[in-house]
Design an enzyme around this catalytic site. Structure first.
Site, PDB file in Angstrom:
ATOM      1  CB  THR A  64     164.406  39.334  -5.172  1.00  0.00           C
ATOM      2  OG1 THR A  64     165.083  38.740  -4.094  1.00  0.00           O
ATOM      3  CG2 THR A  64     164.970  40.709  -5.271  1.00  0.00           C
TER       4      THR A  64
ATOM      5  CD  GLU B 285     164.851  30.663  -5.263  1.00  0.00           C
ATOM      6  OE1 GLU B 285     165.613  31.571  -5.627  1.00  0.00           O
ATOM      7  OE2 GLU B 285     164.700  30.320  -4.073  1.00  0.00           O
TER       8      GLU B 285
END
Length: 411
Positions: A197, A283
């Site tokens: 995102t 991440e």
């Protein structure tokens, strides 16, 4: 402290940000949508700004993107941008769209603006309705300021799984006037833009018409934001917005302006910095990977090959394991669907040549492992020897932590 960029006449302001260009303010607050961190923020300007934007190519576009498109398409200007995190307001049907328009209406009312001068965006979990009671009350508490602390609070308000804030600022001269460009971004997972995102907001006090700004942003996006990948997932909410206040006071910028190149390169530096920060903060990532491809048929194909390499799970895993396995790199080149000469490819991992003219080069595995282990940024250089095209792409290594984060994203 200032640091001179590699680009002549462009200066990086290490302590600058989105409130550094003339006319801009920012704010970030906690409304309770998220447990602890700020989750609602705004960027505003003293005057209506020329606006340009690029959006995700995911066909399941979130409601806020449609509202922002509606605002910018009205007359190419916005004066405020409001963002919430913790909830993407994506795949939420008619209610989600109504909530996004209500968010715009409440923000316009609070800031005393016409509705079409407000853009809205959201980031977070897909498929859940906005907590409009908390957001509505939060909008009433948005009082933007010009301070660096206000820019910090806004940056915090747009983060989700990010582990760090992402901001940058550049300055250049146009007609003897200082022109400043500040940028902020969020993004850590679900990153594979086709403009994850990923959100990025850029402010500048340059004088430039919306259509000219849009042209520059579209070109630069293809060389920066569209050249990063973390996990191959293109989000429903990707958006990059640039707001130009025009308060620097120079003559209007166009590609024919004598100092257009300086402005364009400062904007590109801003977008490249933000792109690399997003890739670095992937991440679970421990390293940034930068792939540099030269000798391609053209710049577009160079960029495509670079992104193919940096997006390869096998390459990403090898970097995490500090394994100089160049076979995975050449494999990714081979399925890139670009023009190559299979007998004339060079590959280097950092300073270590591993392949020359498609033939293996004897190198020290220990030295290669040491380079990959000790470097925060692992650089892979490829020369295809078929043309003059050059391009770069950025990504990160693939770690056990990536799986852990995404296995429990909603918990």
């Amino acid at each position: 402290m200032k640091m001179i960029s590699e680009i002549e006449q462009v200066t990086k302001l290490n302590e600058g940000g989105i409130t550094t260009p003339k006319g801009f303010q920012a704010v970030g607050i906690h409304t309770g949508v998220k447990r602890k961190r700020n989750d609602l923020g705004a960027i505003t300007c003293e005057v209506p700004c020329s606006a340009a934007a690029v959006y995700t190519l995911n066909k399941m576009q979130a409601a806020p993107l449609k509202v922002t498109q509606d605002s910018i398409e009205k007359e190419g200007k916005i004066q405020a941008l409001v963002v919430n995190s913790g909830n993407a307001n994506a795949c939420t049907g008619k209610k989600g769209l109504a909530d996004a328009y209500e968010m715009r209406r409440l923000s316009a009312e609070h800031f005393g603006l016409e509705e079409h001068l407000v853009a809205v965006t959201s980031t977070g979990v897909i498929g859940e309705y906005l907590q409009m009671d908390k957001i509505s009350e939060g909008i009433k508490q948005l009082y933007p300021q010009t301070t660096a602390e206000a820019a910090y609070d806004f940056n915090q308000a747009i983060l989700t799984t990010d582990t760090m804030q992402k901001h940058t600022c550049y300055q250049t001269d146009v007609d003897g006037k200082k022109v400043t460009i500040g940028g902020v971004a969020k993004g850590s997972g679900m990153i594979h833009p086709n403009m994850a995102t990923m959100l990025s907001f850029v402010t500048t006090d340059a004088v430039i018409e919306p259509d000219v700004l849009q042209g520059a942003l579209s070109q630069i996006t293809n060389k920066t934001f569209n050249r990063i990948t973390v996990d191959g997932d293109t989000s429903t909410n990707d958006m990059v917005v640039v707001m130009a206040s025009g308060l620097a006071g120079h003559t209007s910028l166009t590609p024919e302006h004598p100092e257009w190149d300086s402005f364009y390169q400062a904007l590109e530096e801003t977008c490249e910095d933000l792109s690399k920060l997003i890739a670095r903060d992937g991440e679970g990532a421990t390293k940034l990977i930068e792939v540099q491809v030269s000798g391609a048929k053209n710049d577009m194909e160079a960029g495509m090959v670079a992104k193919q390499i940096v997006g390869s799970d096998l390459v990403k895993s090898a970097v995490y394991g500090t394994d100089a396995n160049w076979g995975r790199i050449i494999c990714a080149i081979g399925y890139s669907d670009c023009d190559i000469n299979p007998d004339a490819i060079d590959i280097a991992i950092g300073p270590i040549q591993t392949l020359s003219q498609s033939s293996p080069v004897s190198f020290s595995e220990e030295e290669a492992t040491g380079y990959m282990k000790d470097s925060d940024t692992v650089v892979i250089a490829v020369d295809l020897h078929v043309g003059d095209g050059f391009g770069k792409a950025w990504g990160c290594d693939l770690t056990y932590e990536y799986v852990r984060i995404n296995a429990g994203y909603r918990t």
